[in-house]
Design a protein around this motif. Structure first.
Motif, PDB file in Angstrom:
ATOM      1  N   HIS B  97       0.819  -1.216   0.000  1.00 46.32           N
ATOM      2  CA  HIS B  97       0.000   0.000   0.000  1.00 46.32           C
ATOM      3  C   HIS B  97       0.852   1.264   0.000  1.00 46.32           C
ATOM      4  O   HIS B  97       0.722   2.121  -0.866  1.00 46.32           O
ATOM      5  N   PHE B 130      -4.044  12.708  -3.230  1.00 40.01           N
ATOM      6  CA  PHE B 130      -4.304  11.358  -2.758  1.00 40.01           C
ATOM      7  C   PHE B 130      -3.007  10.592  -2.524  1.00 40.01           C
ATOM      8  O   PHE B 130      -2.785  10.038  -1.447  1.00 40.01           O
ATOM      9  N   HIS B 131      -2.153  10.545  -3.509  1.00 37.73           N
ATOM     10  CA  HIS B 131      -0.934   9.752  -3.381  1.00 37.73           C
ATOM     11  C   HIS B 131       0.105  10.449  -2.501  1.00 37.73           C
ATOM     12  O   HIS B 131       0.792   9.812  -1.711  1.00 37.73           O
ATOM     13  N   GLN B 186     -16.957   7.213   7.863  1.00 35.36           N
ATOM     14  CA  GLN B 186     -17.608   6.442   6.803  1.00 35.36           C
ATOM     15  C   GLN B 186     -16.604   6.171   5.705  1.00 35.36           C
ATOM     16  O   GLN B 186     -15.942   7.068   5.226  1.00 35.36           O
ATOM     17  N   GLY B 187     -16.510   4.930   5.299  1.00 32.05           N
ATOM     18  CA  GLY B 187     -15.568   4.611   4.229  1.00 32.05           C
ATOM     19  C   GLY B 187     -14.146   4.652   4.769  1.00 32.05           C
ATOM     20  O   GLY B 187     -13.885   4.214   5.886  1.00 32.05           O
ATOM     21  N   SER B 188     -13.230   5.220   3.989  1.00 33.50           N
ATOM     22  CA  SER B 188     -11.813   5.193   4.334  1.00 33.50           C
ATOM     23  C   SER B 188     -11.368   6.530   4.896  1.00 33.50           C
ATOM     24  O   SER B 188     -11.832   7.575   4.450  1.00 33.50           O
ATOM     25  N   ASN B 209     -10.266   9.538   3.207  1.00 33.78           N
ATOM     26  CA  ASN B 209      -9.305   9.050   2.219  1.00 33.78           C
ATOM     27  C   ASN B 209      -7.875   9.317   2.683  1.00 33.78           C
ATOM     28  O   ASN B 209      -7.497   8.882   3.746  1.00 33.78           O
ATOM     29  N   TRP B 228      -8.417   2.937   7.286  1.00 31.99           N
ATOM     30  CA  TRP B 228      -8.762   2.218   6.060  1.00 31.99           C
ATOM     31  C   TRP B 228      -8.866   0.739   6.427  1.00 31.99           C
ATOM     32  O   TRP B 228      -8.159   0.244   7.300  1.00 31.99           O
ATOM     33  N   GLU B 229      -9.726   0.010   5.713  1.00 30.75           N
ATOM     34  CA  GLU B 229      -9.896  -1.415   6.005  1.00 30.75           C
ATOM     35  C   GLU B 229      -8.577  -2.171   5.869  1.00 30.75           C
ATOM     36  O   GLU B 229      -8.315  -3.113   6.614  1.00 30.75           O
ATOM     37  N   HIS B 230      -7.723  -1.731   4.935  1.00 29.80           N
ATOM     38  CA  HIS B 230      -6.471  -2.472   4.742  1.00 29.80           C
ATOM     39  C   HIS B 230      -5.595  -2.449   6.000  1.00 29.80           C
ATOM     40  O   HIS B 230      -4.719  -3.275   6.158  1.00 29.80           O
ATOM     41  N   HIS B 233      -8.100  -5.285   8.243  1.00 31.60           N
ATOM     42  CA  HIS B 233      -9.091  -6.271   7.789  1.00 31.60           C
ATOM     43  C   HIS B 233      -8.640  -7.720   7.903  1.00 31.60           C
ATOM     44  O   HIS B 233      -9.419  -8.592   8.293  1.00 31.60           O
ATOM     45  N   MET B 234      -7.374  -7.988   7.567  1.00 38.57           N
ATOM     46  CA  MET B 234      -6.931  -9.390   7.566  1.00 38.57           C
ATOM     47  C   MET B 234      -6.930  -9.998   8.967  1.00 38.57           C
ATOM     48  O   MET B 234      -6.880 -11.205   9.124  1.00 38.57           O
ATOM     49  N   PHE B 237     -11.045  -8.138  10.677  1.00 40.48           N
ATOM     50  CA  PHE B 237     -12.175  -8.210   9.739  1.00 40.48           C
ATOM     51  C   PHE B 237     -12.985  -6.930   9.797  1.00 40.48           C
ATOM     52  O   PHE B 237     -12.447  -5.868   9.550  1.00 40.48           O
ATOM     53  N   SER B 238     -14.281  -6.999  10.152  1.00 36.11           N
ATOM     54  CA  SER B 238     -15.078  -5.768  10.124  1.00 36.11           C
ATOM     55  C   SER B 238     -15.023  -5.024  11.455  1.00 36.11           C
ATOM     56  O   SER B 238     -15.668  -3.991  11.615  1.00 36.11           O
TER      57      SER B 238
END
Lengths: 267, 265
Positions: B97, B130-131, B186-188, B209, B228-230, B233-234, B237-238
């Motif tokens: 990432h 963003f980047h 909400q979201g990332s 973001n 962020w989920e990344h 998440h692994m 999870f949620s």
């Protein structure tokens, strides 16, 4: 129900059951009329059930793995449903006229009407919850009902109306596919890539939206036909940060028969 | 005669073809002087790259773009934050990432150099934010973390402890609020503790973001938590709240205090 799911033991809705729910985005939504004094006595708030998957958790392998399907449906979709229900319960008290006269008929059509005109929701927090969780509920309902087990050379049926419309709007089915891939990849952060019918322009379009927003929020005349969930939870376990591989592979799963049925029903 | 070449970053090939030297020693001297001259020529380019934030080896050698960002190393092994954050997550988060943000930032900067008109320049804005934000934010994040239970929270009389108490009431209240607001993103996005130089206070800010804290709000970043989920998440999870609850064992308070000192200076 045609069959019983081996993983949940529940009935697997047939395509037909989902089609009714998928009609939520039709332009012909009519807002419920204001209830009379007698009828607006306190009723139990509406509770939307979590729609069961139309197939088993392993059905979309190897494109989408079993563990992702379990998490995506049983945790994420379930959370959207639960949180949406809480917001609907609040609306049932504060803005009863935004819900059906008979609360027990509250369904995806109700939710679609709410998300397509969020401004009418007075409470800012409830509006935000309906946007994120109403959107999340609708988007996942569409997502799971327009996927099916993988097919080699998966494509719209030759001669189908959706095939003709894709060719007319994008030049070719391949061109549509590439445009939807590009849109899905260009979404920074969480969001969705969409194929939808723009009722005003009378053509198929692709777009991307952030978080749980949907083309229906831009106009009630937009009919969502297929969405690619590009939140990381949709692909992370198997593909890590390789969103591109997931977006390309998901075309093997598109249920073109359901997409065709939704398209012909509303266009 | 040896030709001296002025001008920044210019290499005169004629230098190498200058008059023949008879003895080996003279040859050696010639080479040494030649090298000194070459360093003199390259000095402005070297200074430019040293002054810019990070530079790739290629840029320092005079080859490649003048600005080129690179992936910083982690201050610890991938497994160092176990069991709070798994080695697998750290590896993918850092080597895939963060790496991708760096790569895409450099690509956007290249595209910026080649932009033909103002429209093209403006169109690169979102990608740069963003980047560039992704690179900045993750670079800060890695330094904000340390192996579990190895860092003491700030004492109530420390500068950081006082500012947190003033703004949030107590450390516990701060953590509770930080977690509640970060879980609600909400979201990332990211949860931040930032320092307001004008008001001499700290604030919590949630951003979506990869929006960078300083450019978006003017606050100096002290502590950021990737939501962020990344980031979880692994393993979680949620369960973002569970991740947020656990991560406080890995917060490198010395780093946070160090950043505050730098901001207050």
């Amino acid at each position: 129900m045609a069959a019983t799911s081996p993983s949940t033991g529940r009935g697997i809705p047939s395509r037909r059951d989902f089609l009714g729910l998928a009609a939520w985005s039709a332009a012909a939504l009519a807002m419920p009329k204001k209830a009379s004094a007698a009828e607006s006595a306190v009723e139990a708030p509406p509770v939307l059930p979590l729609p069961p998957l139309p197939y088993s958790y392993t059905a979309l392998e190897p494109v989408i793995d079993e563990e992702t399907m379990k998490l995506h449906h049983d945790k994420h979709f379930a959370t959207y449903t639960k949180t949406l229900n809480a917001a609907l319960a609040q609306l049932a008290v504060t803005q009863r006229d935004l819900l059906p006269k008979d609360l027990s008929t509250t369904n995806a059509v109700t939710v679609a009407a709410l998300v397509s005109s969020l401004k009418q929701i007075k409470d800012e927090k409830v509006r935000s919850t309906i946007r994120n969780h109403g959107g999340g509920y609708l988007n996942h309902l569409l997502y799971f009902s327009t996927l099916r087990p993988m097919r080699e050379k998966n494509a719209p049926k030759a001669g189908s109306k959706i095939e003709a419309a894709l060719i007319s709007s994008f030049g070719s089915v391949e061109a549509f596919k590439q445009e939807l891939i590009d849109k899905s990849m260009s979404q920074f952060g969480s969001g969705w890539g969409w194929l939808y019918y723009d009722g005003s322009a009378q053509k198929l379009k692709v777009s991307n939206t952030p978080n749980q927003d949907t083309p229906v929020m831009e106009s009630v005349n937009n009919i969502c036909l297929f969405g690619i969930d590009v939140w990381e939870h949709a692909y992370y376990l198997r593909r890590k940060n390789d969103r591109g591989a997931y977006v390309k592979a998901i075309f093997d799963l598109v249920d073109w028969d359901t997409v065709e049925a939704m398209y012909t029903a509303h266009v | 005669m040896r030709k001296e070449v002025g001008g920044e970053g210019e290499w005169d090939p004629d230098w190498e073809r200058s008059k023949e030297v008879e003895s080996g020693t003279e040859k050696m001297m010639e080479k040494l002087v030649g090298l000194a001259g070459r360093v003199r020529q390259l000095k402005p380019m070297i200074e430019r790259t040293v002054v810019s934030q990070e530079f790739s080896a290629a840029a320092a050698a005079g080859v490649g773009t003048a600005r080129s960002y690179s992936l910083p190393d982690l201050p610890y092994d991938y497994a160092a934050l176990e069991p709070v954050i798994s080695a697998k997550i750290m590896e993918v988060h850092h080597s895939k990432h963060h790496n991708a943000y760096v790569t895409n930032l450099n690509k956007a900067l290249d595209a910026l150099d080649k932009a033909k008109d103002v429209n093209e320049v403006i169109a690169l804005g979102p990608a740069l934010k963003f980047h560039g934000g992704g690179h900045l934010n993750h670079s800060i994040f890695w330094t904000n973390l340390c192996p579990p239970d190895t860092s003491q929270p700030p004492s109530p009389d420390s500068a950081l402890g006082k500012l947190i108490a003033e703004r949030f009431g107590s450390m516990d209240a701060f953590v509770t609020q930080f977690n509640a607001k970060s879980a609600a993103i909400q979201g990332s996005g990211w949860g931040w503790l930032g320092y307001d130089k004008a008001r001499k206070s700290v604030e919590f800010v949630a951003l979506s973001n990869q929006d960078p804290l300083e450019a978006s709000t003017g606050l100096t970043p002290l502590l950021g938590v990737d939501c962020w989920e990344h980031a979880y998440h692994m393993q979680y999870f949620s369960d973002r709240p569970g991740y947020l609850k656990s991560i406080w064992r890995c917060i490198n308070w010395q780093n946070v205090e160090h950043r505050l000192q730098a901001a207050m200076a």
